[in-house]
Structures are given as C-alpha cells and as structure tokens.
Design a protein around this motif. Structure first.
Motif, PDB file in Angstrom:
ATOM      1  N   SER A  30       0.829  -1.199   0.000  1.00  0.00           N
ATOM      2  CA  SER A  30       0.000   0.000   0.000  1.00  0.00           C
ATOM      3  C   SER A  30       0.867   1.253   0.000  1.00  0.00           C
ATOM      4  CB  SER A  30      -0.922  -0.010   1.217  1.00  0.00           C
ATOM      5  OG  SER A  30      -1.631   1.195   1.311  1.00  0.00           O
ATOM      6  N   ARG A  31       1.881   1.263   0.823  1.00  0.00           N
ATOM      7  CA  ARG A  31       2.789   2.415   0.904  1.00  0.00           C
ATOM      8  C   ARG A  31       3.507   2.632  -0.431  1.00  0.00           C
ATOM      9  NH1 ARG A  31       5.629   5.607   4.484  1.00  0.00           N
ATOM     10  NH2 ARG A  31       7.852   5.822   4.079  1.00  0.00           N
ATOM     11  N   ASN A  32       3.944   1.552  -1.067  1.00  0.00           N
ATOM     12  CA  ASN A  32       4.606   1.673  -2.369  1.00  0.00           C
ATOM     13  C   ASN A  32       3.670   2.266  -3.416  1.00  0.00           C
ATOM     14  OD1 ASN A  32       7.049   0.716  -1.429  1.00  0.00           O
ATOM     15  ND2 ASN A  32       6.659  -1.384  -2.059  1.00  0.00           N
ATOM     16  N   ASP A  33       2.397   1.889  -3.380  1.00  0.00           N
ATOM     17  CA  ASP A  33       1.413   2.457  -4.302  1.00  0.00           C
ATOM     18  C   ASP A  33       1.237   3.953  -4.062  1.00  0.00           C
ATOM     19  OD1 ASP A  33       0.963   0.083  -5.631  1.00  0.00           O
ATOM     20  OD2 ASP A  33      -0.868  -0.410  -4.521  1.00  0.00           O
ATOM     21  N   ILE A  34       1.212   4.347  -2.795  1.00  0.00           N
ATOM     22  CA  ILE A  34       1.068   5.760  -2.449  1.00  0.00           C
ATOM     23  C   ILE A  34       2.285   6.540  -2.944  1.00  0.00           C
ATOM     24  CG2 ILE A  34       1.051   7.381  -0.498  1.00  0.00           C
ATOM     25  CD1 ILE A  34      -0.730   5.189   0.934  1.00  0.00           C
ATOM     26  N   ILE A  35       3.469   6.013  -2.724  1.00  0.00           N
ATOM     27  CA  ILE A  35       4.695   6.681  -3.171  1.00  0.00           C
ATOM     28  C   ILE A  35       4.707   6.804  -4.689  1.00  0.00           C
ATOM     29  CG2 ILE A  35       7.213   6.456  -3.340  1.00  0.00           C
ATOM     30  CD1 ILE A  35       7.103   5.189  -0.500  1.00  0.00           C
ATOM     31  N   LYS A  36       4.297   5.759  -5.375  1.00  0.00           N
ATOM     32  CA  LYS A  36       4.267   5.784  -6.840  1.00  0.00           C
ATOM     33  C   LYS A  36       3.318   6.870  -7.342  1.00  0.00           C
ATOM     34  CE  LYS A  36       3.319   2.756 -10.761  1.00  0.00           C
ATOM     35  NZ  LYS A  36       2.886   1.419 -11.166  1.00  0.00           N
ATOM     36  N   THR A  37       2.158   6.997  -6.720  1.00  0.00           N
ATOM     37  CA  THR A  37       1.194   8.019  -7.117  1.00  0.00           C
ATOM     38  C   THR A  37       1.736   9.416  -6.829  1.00  0.00           C
ATOM     39  OG1 THR A  37      -0.635   6.503  -6.726  1.00  0.00           O
ATOM     40  CG2 THR A  37      -1.174   8.846  -6.787  1.00  0.00           C
ATOM     41  N   ILE A  38       2.319   9.589  -5.649  1.00  0.00           N
ATOM     42  CA  ILE A  38       2.900  10.888  -5.299  1.00  0.00           C
ATOM     43  C   ILE A  38       4.008  11.248  -6.290  1.00  0.00           C
ATOM     44  CG2 ILE A  38       4.330  12.077  -3.579  1.00  0.00           C
ATOM     45  CD1 ILE A  38       2.580  10.687  -1.420  1.00  0.00           C
ATOM     46  N   ARG A  39       4.854  10.273  -6.631  1.00  0.00           N
ATOM     47  CA  ARG A  39       5.942  10.527  -7.575  1.00  0.00           C
ATOM     48  C   ARG A  39       5.400  10.953  -8.940  1.00  0.00           C
ATOM     49  NH1 ARG A  39       9.285   6.549  -6.348  1.00  0.00           N
ATOM     50  NH2 ARG A  39       8.146   5.053  -7.581  1.00  0.00           N
ATOM     51  N   SER A  40       4.317  10.347  -9.375  1.00  0.00           N
ATOM     52  CA  SER A  40       3.725  10.721 -10.668  1.00  0.00           C
ATOM     53  C   SER A  40       3.266  12.179 -10.673  1.00  0.00           C
ATOM     54  CB  SER A  40       2.543   9.816 -10.994  1.00  0.00           C
ATOM     55  OG  SER A  40       2.971   8.506 -11.211  1.00  0.00           O
ATOM     56  N   TYR A  41       2.594  12.588  -9.608  1.00  0.00           N
ATOM     57  CA  TYR A  41       2.168  13.983  -9.514  1.00  0.00           C
ATOM     58  C   TYR A  41       3.355  14.909  -9.321  1.00  0.00           C
ATOM     59  CZ  TYR A  41      -2.731  12.685  -9.485  1.00  0.00           C
ATOM     60  OH  TYR A  41      -3.971  12.201  -9.843  1.00  0.00           O
ATOM     61  N   ALA A  42       4.394  14.432  -8.637  1.00  0.00           N
ATOM     62  CA  ALA A  42       5.590  15.246  -8.438  1.00  0.00           C
ATOM     63  C   ALA A  42       6.283  15.537  -9.763  1.00  0.00           C
ATOM     64  CB  ALA A  42       6.544  14.549  -7.473  1.00  0.00           C
ATOM     65  N   VAL A  43       6.282  14.588 -10.679  1.00  0.00           N
ATOM     66  CA  VAL A  43       6.874  14.813 -12.003  1.00  0.00           C
ATOM     67  C   VAL A  43       6.163  15.975 -12.691  1.00  0.00           C
ATOM     68  CG1 VAL A  43       7.185  13.847 -14.326  1.00  0.00           C
ATOM     69  CG2 VAL A  43       7.728  12.457 -12.323  1.00  0.00           C
ATOM     70  N   ILE A  44       4.844  15.983 -12.637  1.00  0.00           N
ATOM     71  CA  ILE A  44       4.073  17.055 -13.270  1.00  0.00           C
ATOM     72  C   ILE A  44       4.371  18.396 -12.602  1.00  0.00           C
ATOM     73  CG2 ILE A  44       1.734  17.924 -13.723  1.00  0.00           C
ATOM     74  CD1 ILE A  44       0.889  14.881 -13.768  1.00  0.00           C
ATOM     75  N   LEU A  45       4.373  18.403 -11.275  1.00  0.00           N
ATOM     76  CA  LEU A  45       4.672  19.622 -10.524  1.00  0.00           C
ATOM     77  C   LEU A  45       6.052  20.152 -10.890  1.00  0.00           C
ATOM     78  CD1 LEU A  45       4.300  21.694  -8.213  1.00  0.00           C
ATOM     79  CD2 LEU A  45       5.051  19.895  -6.630  1.00  0.00           C
ATOM     80  N   LEU A  46       7.052  19.300 -10.839  1.00  0.00           N
ATOM     81  CA  LEU A  46       8.416  19.719 -11.123  1.00  0.00           C
ATOM     82  C   LEU A  46       8.598  20.148 -12.576  1.00  0.00           C
ATOM     83  CD1 LEU A  46      10.266  16.965  -9.091  1.00  0.00           C
ATOM     84  CD2 LEU A  46      10.189  19.414  -8.539  1.00  0.00           C
TER      85      LEU A  46
END
Length: 147
Positions: A30-46
């Motif tokens: 579950s934590r890995n899924d959350i990190i993966k989702t956060i990373r995806s949005y972080a790419v867009i933000l950055l």
C-alpha cells in the motif's frame, strides 16, 4: 486478494506470527502504491516549475497543473482515518528528488519547444531551488508534518 485469503486462513488457524507478516507485506504494498502516485504527480509539478524557471514566465495552464499536482500529492499523502501523513518531510523530499529526473527529461522536450538537451537545460535552472519550492508548496502551513 490472494494475500487477504491467506491472512484469513492464518488467523483462523491461530498463526498470529505468520498473519502479522502478511499484514506487514500488505502495508508495504500500500505504501509503495502511495509513493508511486505521489511521484507521478511530483513529475508534473516539477516539470512546470522547471519550465517556469527556464522560460522566466508562466501560463494559466502551468499554474493550474501546479495547483492540481499539489492538491493531489497532499490528498494522497494524508492518512484519513489514523491522521498524520504517510511520508515524512524527508521522504517527500526524496520522492521529489527521484521524480526530478523524469521531470527534467520531459522538460527538455517542452522548454522553448525542445530547444535544449537535458544537460543544457540543467545549466539554465537551479535544481535545488526548484526542489525546495516544490516541497514548500506541498507542505501544509502547520509545522506538525513529521507525524
């Protein structure tokens, strides 16, 4: 789903130790899924923060993407029932650093219509400043974030 059935069987059998191992595995998944989702949005933000800095301008579209990414990262990272956050401030920073590599690659295709290679683009921007800006945008106003 298979893990849940195994967990149920272990609990029925009274094998608490083995059941706890399954619970830990489920938590990690579950934590890995959350990190993966956060990373995806972080790419867009950055990506948009890089474009803003490299082109020394912004657009309404970039601003909306930045706001949406921030909201999604905050929503994904918030523990709804238990309160607090899944990732600490340090873990969020690490996730942003990991996402930065993908963001700079994508930005090289978009900044001034793909004029720069990644290495050239990196010379035009301040990566540390962009990462710090992203982190400050994500973090809530209150300082009790490290929960």
């Amino acid at each position: 789903m298979e893990e849940l059935l195994t967990l149920k069987d272990l609990l029925v059998q009274g094998d608490i130790q083995a059941a706890l191992l399954i619970v830990e595995e489920l938590e990690e998944m579950s934590r890995n899924d959350i990190i993966k989702t956060i990373r995806s949005y972080a790419v867009i933000l950055l990506l948009h923060l890089i474009k803003q800095q490299a082109e020394n301008r912004t657009t309404r579209s970039w601003e909306v993407s930045i706001r949406n990414s921030i909201r999604e990262i905050q929503r994904e990272n918030k523990r709804r029932k238990a309160g607090g956050y899944y990732l600490t401030q340090e873990e969020l920073r690490e996730t942003l650093e990991e996402a930065y590599l993908n963001a700079i690659d994508e930005a090289s295709l978009e900044v001034e219509e793909g004029r720069y290679e990644v290495q050239e683009l990196e010379k035009l921007i301040n990566a540390e400043e962009i990462l710090n800006s992203a982190l400050s945008l994500i973090l809530p106003e209150e300082s009790s974030y490290n929960s």
